[in-house]
Design a protein around this motif. Structure first.
Motif: not given
Length: 113
Positions: A88-102
């Motif tokens: 799931v972490l790997g699938n997040l866009a690079h600019n949206s890897k903040d705590y809430d997005s995760l």
């Protein structure tokens, strides 16, 4: 004094103290030092196999004890992921890897339906 071919060695003139187990007689005091919870608390890893809700509660408690700020929580959560949850972490866009997005991404994937 012993004499011989080597340098003379003085004989032991004082007796060696023989201590017995549990024979402290006030020679020293054992002091208990409380453990610092900041040093012993560590968030468990999450692989997506167990309840996301339970893991999130565990993680939030660890974060509160450790006094992590928003950025620290995101980083610690990211490194605690394993297996499918790490995907799931790997699938997040690079600019949206903040705590809430995760949290949102993990909740969508592993949260209760």
């Amino acid at each position: 004094m012993r004499t011989g071919l080597c340098t003379p060695v003085p004989e032991r003139e004082t007796p060696v103290l023989q201590s017995k187990p549990n024979d402290f007689e006030g020679n020293f005091t054992l002091k208990k030092t409380p453990l610092n919870p900041l040093s012993i608390v560590k968030a468990a890893t999450y692989d997506g196999q167990s309840s996301w809700r339970d893991y999130r509660a565990h993680f939030e408690t660890c974060a509160e004890i450790k006094q992590w700020d928003y950025k620290d929580k995101g980083l610690h959560l990211a490194v605690s992921l394993r297996g499918k949850a790490q995907g799931v972490l790997g699938n997040l866009a690079h600019n949206s890897k903040d705590y809430d997005s995760l949290l949102q991404a993990l909740g969508r994937t592993f949260g209760a339906s």
